[in-house]
Write an enzyme that holds these catalytic residues in place. Structure first.
Site, PDB file in Angstrom:
ATOM      1  N   ASP A   1      52.744  71.032  47.794  1.00 16.74           N
ATOM      2  CA  ASP A   1      51.628  71.222  46.850  1.00 16.74           C
ATOM      3  C   ASP A   1      50.330  70.706  47.478  1.00 16.74           C
ATOM      4  O   ASP A   1      49.272  71.306  47.312  1.00 16.74           O
ATOM      5  CB  ASP A   1      51.912  70.453  45.551  1.00 16.74           C
ATOM      6  CG  ASP A   1      53.148  71.029  44.836  1.00 16.74           C
ATOM      7  OD1 ASP A   1      53.479  70.560  43.740  1.00 16.74           O
ATOM      8  OD2 ASP A   1      53.764  71.957  45.408  1.00 16.74           O
TER       9      ASP A   1
ATOM     10  N   ASP B   1      46.889  72.697  47.902  1.00 19.69           N
ATOM     11  CA  ASP B   1      45.600  72.243  47.363  1.00 19.69           C
ATOM     12  C   ASP B   1      44.541  72.151  48.467  1.00 19.69           C
ATOM     13  O   ASP B   1      43.371  72.434  48.252  1.00 19.69           O
ATOM     14  CB  ASP B   1      45.772  70.871  46.692  1.00 19.69           C
ATOM     15  CG  ASP B   1      46.567  71.007  45.388  1.00 19.69           C
ATOM     16  OD1 ASP B   1      47.046  69.983  44.853  1.00 19.69           O
ATOM     17  OD2 ASP B   1      46.737  72.164  44.922  1.00 19.69           O
TER      18      ASP B   1
ATOM     19  N   SER C   1      59.220  93.855  17.647  1.00 20.81           N
ATOM     20  CA  SER C   1      60.058  92.659  17.501  1.00 20.81           C
ATOM     21  C   SER C   1      61.493  93.182  17.544  1.00 20.81           C
ATOM     22  O   SER C   1      61.717  94.347  17.916  1.00 20.81           O
ATOM     23  CB  SER C   1      59.758  91.984  16.171  1.00 20.81           C
ATOM     24  OG  SER C   1      59.823  92.953  15.147  1.00 20.81           O
TER      25      SER C   1
ATOM     26  N   LYS D   1      66.210  83.811  24.930  1.00 25.13           N
ATOM     27  CA  LYS D   1      65.055  84.096  24.072  1.00 25.13           C
ATOM     28  C   LYS D   1      64.194  82.822  24.057  1.00 25.13           C
ATOM     29  O   LYS D   1      64.532  81.836  23.417  1.00 25.13           O
ATOM     30  CB  LYS D   1      65.503  84.464  22.668  1.00 25.13           C
ATOM     31  CG  LYS D   1      64.385  85.010  21.804  1.00 25.13           C
ATOM     32  CD  LYS D   1      64.907  85.622  20.507  1.00 25.13           C
ATOM     33  CE  LYS D   1      63.773  86.186  19.669  1.00 25.13           C
ATOM     34  NZ  LYS D   1      62.740  85.186  19.333  1.00 25.13           N
TER      35      LYS D   1
HETATM   36  C1  LIG Z   1      62.939  94.483  23.838  1.00 24.33           C
HETATM   37  C2  LIG Z   1      61.615  93.849  23.427  1.00 24.33           C
HETATM   38  C3  LIG Z   1      61.181  94.370  22.066  1.00 24.33           C
HETATM   39  C4  LIG Z   1      60.503  94.174  24.466  1.00 24.33           C
HETATM   40  N1  LIG Z   1      60.261  95.586  24.609  1.00 24.33           N
HETATM   41  C5  LIG Z   1      59.074  96.151  24.223  1.00 24.33           C
HETATM   42  O1  LIG Z   1      58.145  95.541  23.706  1.00 24.33           O
HETATM   43  C6  LIG Z   1      58.949  97.623  24.451  1.00 24.33           C
HETATM   44  C7  LIG Z   1      57.916  98.312  23.848  1.00 24.33           C
HETATM   45  C8  LIG Z   1      57.804  99.676  24.059  1.00 24.33           C
HETATM   46  C9  LIG Z   1      58.726 100.348  24.869  1.00 24.33           C
HETATM   47  O2  LIG Z   1      58.697 101.688  25.147  1.00 24.33           O
HETATM   48  C10 LIG Z   1      57.881 102.521  24.410  1.00 24.33           C
HETATM   49  C11 LIG Z   1      56.776 103.077  25.062  1.00 24.33           C
HETATM   50  C12 LIG Z   1      55.958 103.926  24.357  1.00 24.33           C
HETATM   51  C13 LIG Z   1      56.223 104.210  23.003  1.00 24.33           C
HETATM   52  C14 LIG Z   1      57.357 103.637  22.368  1.00 24.33           C
HETATM   53  C15 LIG Z   1      58.179 102.785  23.080  1.00 24.33           C
HETATM   54  C16 LIG Z   1      59.741  99.641  25.470  1.00 24.33           C
HETATM   55  C17 LIG Z   1      59.860  98.282  25.270  1.00 24.33           C
HETATM   56  C18 LIG Z   1      61.709  92.330  23.458  1.00 24.33           C
HETATM   57  C19 LIG Z   1      61.006  91.576  22.510  1.00 24.33           C
HETATM   58  C20 LIG Z   1      61.079  90.169  22.593  1.00 24.33           C
HETATM   59  C21 LIG Z   1      61.846  89.574  23.626  1.00 24.33           C
HETATM   60  C22 LIG Z   1      61.979  88.146  23.817  1.00 24.33           C
HETATM   61  N2  LIG Z   1      61.367  87.265  22.987  1.00 24.33           N
HETATM   62  N3  LIG Z   1      62.711  87.677  24.835  1.00 24.33           N
HETATM   63  C23 LIG Z   1      63.330  88.528  25.692  1.00 24.33           C
HETATM   64  N4  LIG Z   1      64.046  88.021  26.711  1.00 24.33           N
HETATM   65  N5  LIG Z   1      63.241  89.878  25.565  1.00 24.33           N
HETATM   66  C24 LIG Z   1      62.509  90.413  24.552  1.00 24.33           C
HETATM   67  N6  LIG Z   1      62.423  91.776  24.463  1.00 24.33           N
END
Ligand SMILES: CC(C)(CNC(=O)c1ccc(Oc2ccccc2)cc1)c1ccc2c(N)nc(N)nc2n1
Length: 343
Positions: free
Chosen positions: A39, A43, A88, A121
């Site tokens: 580190d 720096d 979500s 998560k």
């Molecule tokens: C699965 C997803 C909901 C993310 N995915 C998205 O946000 C997402 C959004 C549009 C997508 O595709 C589209 C693109 C265009 C239009 C519609 C859908 C695909 C994924 C999610 C939400 C919260 C998470 C969390 N707290 N921890 C971990 N480890 N994973 C998580 N994953």
């Protein structure tokens, strides 16, 4: 002015070299967790670049590592519309509900066998990071899933957020390397930093934060990025709005791309090919919860293949191809503030 030219040219060359070195060593440290220098050595490079930029301000570039903490206060928190909804997820409150979801998903896929990627998560704050031509252009909070707040100046101060995508990630994008992409993840405050922050609050007679998630939220909402920079925030990235430009076909491949591109990805993700393996991952995550340096509130189980995700699609609220298996709230030994009762 001719006398100045060679010195300026030399400074410009050294500044470019230092910017490259700082980005490389930040990538080694944050994305690969395999630093090559100390580190202190890092720096030293940073201070040398700051000195050159102070002497020759025309050499400052927006993505320079020295520009992490800066910007005036006014331009924060403007509303930002996400490229695609930040969904979500539906919750499974116990193993029976998780098994119902697994069964329902396999029935819907009709293939009998599906592979899942299980991820921790993280109990933090959802953020969306947007990059154009490989450079960081904006960060926004999740907000209501469609519109969030611009927190770019504060997110720039988070050391593990790359200011531009690493070549290994760009190379994977081929002709789409200049595409605009928006990755999603969690901003969190490590438990150790949270404890230190509350000790300081206590020493200064300020109210402590209730938990690391609130401390992260409060630190991201700071009007002054210099304050955010001291809060020791960190990230784990886990999703992308549109996978097309990345030429990846599964969540596991995508997580590998995130690392190649220089993002911090939680090391505990695992591809599971049976419900039994998913159960084992969840049990193991719960058993080791207290050993982690960050709070988790469960496990996210995702169908791994993007083609199968597309088959399953989304409800109005959440993807059908992901479930959040929730853990019970962790009983924390809260240190009650001494209450002096005048008797
Ligand atoms: C699965 C997803 C909901 C993310 N995915 C998205 O946000 C997402 C959004 C549009 C997508 O595709 C589209 C693109 C265009 C239009 C519609 C859908 C695909 C994924 C999610 C939400 C919260 C998470 C969390 N707290 N921890 C971990 N480890 N994973 C998580 N994953």
């Amino acid at each position: 002015t001719t006398a100045k030219a060679p010195e300026h040219a030399q400074a410009a060359a050294r500044a470019a070299e230092l910017r490259h070195l700082l980005d490389y060593h930040a990538y080694r440290y944050y994305a690969l967790d395999a630093p090559e220098i100390t580190d202190a050595a890092f720096d030293k490079l940073l201070v040398e670049l700051q000195r050159i930029e102070a002497k020759f301000p025309d050499l400052v570039t927006p993505d320079s590592y020295t520009q992490r903490v800066g910007g005036y206060v006014g331009e924060q928190f403007a509303p930002v519309t996400h490229m695609a909804r930040m969904y979500s997820m539906d919750d499974a409150m116990d193993l029976a509900e998780l098994d119902e979801w697994l069964q329902r998903t396999e029935d819907a896929l009709g293939t009998g066998k599906a592979a899942y990627t299980c991820e921790l998560k993280i109990d933090g704050l959802g953020v969306a990071l947007t990059y154009e031509n490989g450079a960081f252009v904006r960060a926004a909070t999740r907000g209501d899933g469609t519109t969030g707040e611009d927190v770019s100046l504060n997110v720039r101060t988070i050391r593990d957020v790359p200011m531009h995508l690493a070549e290994a990630g760009l190379a994977h994008m081929g002709a789409d390397r200049n595409a605009r992409i928006e990755v999603r993840g969690e901003v969190y405050m490590p438990k150790g930093s949270f404890a230190r922050l509350n000790e300081e609050a206590d020493a200064e007679g300020r109210a402590p934060f209730a938990n690391p998630r609130n401390a992260a939220a409060g630190s991201l909402r700071q009007k002054d990025p210099k304050v955010t920079a001291k809060r020791d925030l960190a990230t784990f990235l886990y999703a992308v709005a549109s996978t097309d430009p990345l030429h990846v076909h599964s969540q596991r491949e995508f997580l590998d791309w995130l690392r190649d591109a220089g993002f911090s990805v939680n090391p505990n993700a695992k591809r599971c090919t049976s419900p039994a393996e998913v159960h084992e991952f969840c049990a193991n995550a719960l058993a080791h919860r207290a050993d982690l340096d960050y709070d988790i509130d469960g496990v996210v189980v995702k169908v791994d293949a993007f083609e199968q995700q597309a088959d399953l699609g989304f409800t109005a609220r959440a993807p059908r191809w992901a479930i959040a298996f929730k853990f019970p709230p962790e009983e924390k030994q809260t240190v009650l503030r001494e209450i002096r009762i005048q008797v």
